[in-house]
Design an enzyme around this catalytic site. Sequence first.
Site, PDB file in Angstrom:
ATOM      1  N   SER A 141       0.863  -1.180   0.000  1.00  0.00           N
ATOM      2  CA  SER A 141       0.000   0.000   0.000  1.00  0.00           C
ATOM      3  C   SER A 141       0.901   1.232   0.000  1.00  0.00           C
ATOM      4  CB  SER A 141      -0.875   0.010   1.258  1.00  0.00           C
ATOM      5  OG  SER A 141      -1.568   1.244   1.403  1.00  0.00           O
ATOM      6  N   TYR A 154      -2.583  -1.265  10.184  1.00  0.00           N
ATOM      7  CA  TYR A 154      -2.427  -1.529   8.757  1.00  0.00           C
ATOM      8  C   TYR A 154      -1.100  -0.983   8.247  1.00  0.00           C
ATOM      9  CZ  TYR A 154      -3.721  -1.463   3.765  1.00  0.00           C
ATOM     10  OH  TYR A 154      -3.768  -1.648   2.394  1.00  0.00           O
TER      11      TYR A 154
END
Length: 264
Positions: A141, A154
């Site tokens: 990401s 995350y």
Amino acid sequence: MKFFDNKVIWITGASSGIGEALALQFSNYNCKLILSSRRKDVLVAVKAKCTNQEHIAVLPLDLANTDGMPDVVKNAIAIFGTIDILINNGGISQRSPIIETTIDVDRKLIEIDYLGTVALSKALLPHFVANRSGHYVVVSSLMGKFSSSYRSAYCGAKHALHGFFDALRLEHHKDNVKVTMICPGFVNTNVARNALTADGSQQGYQDDMTQNGLEVNTFAKKMIKAIRKQKFEAYIGKFEKFGVYVKRLSPRLIHHMVLRSKVK
């Protein structure tokens, strides 16, 4: 694309979102696919949408079951006789303030997004080394390169993936093992709806930034191009991808930019 001719490509997290979009697009190429996620019935439904279904296999996989990875890899190799590309796409996200988030949520993100991916990749590594060929594609990401509020667990898991796979790339350069880190920005999938909140329950709704992100099929095309080029890293998104370059120039500046964006 001739680059993918006769290759066996294994996609985790193939039941929806980016994984499903990749499966649909790769099924138009002259390659073989193994589709994995937890739910076999959903994978069968994805396969039914694909072309060249005789070249597609379904293999259930739970990333939380790290001890079972050697057997899963053995079964995957047995399907078509080899694995050429592993696309580590499976995982979950998170949306909650640090002060409210239970440590169990942090632990789950690490276990699935980091340790599950690492365990699967390590189980497959001897096969790649023996073949003196192999390509890991890891869906990280932009949050693996810089952070944002309400995504602490995350961000931590995605940052960890970069550390591990950068080391793997170095150690196994001699074995012709490739690593491509894919760093999506906002992509219009169910990632926000499925994200864990402070107590571990699902968020259950979409946010505006995700809703207005890249369409998933557009993203998949760009990702496939990056895989074909065997890029070390690819940043795929709209304006948010430039945050990677801003952080290189000034960590303080990206801090203030993300604050002003009020991303949640």
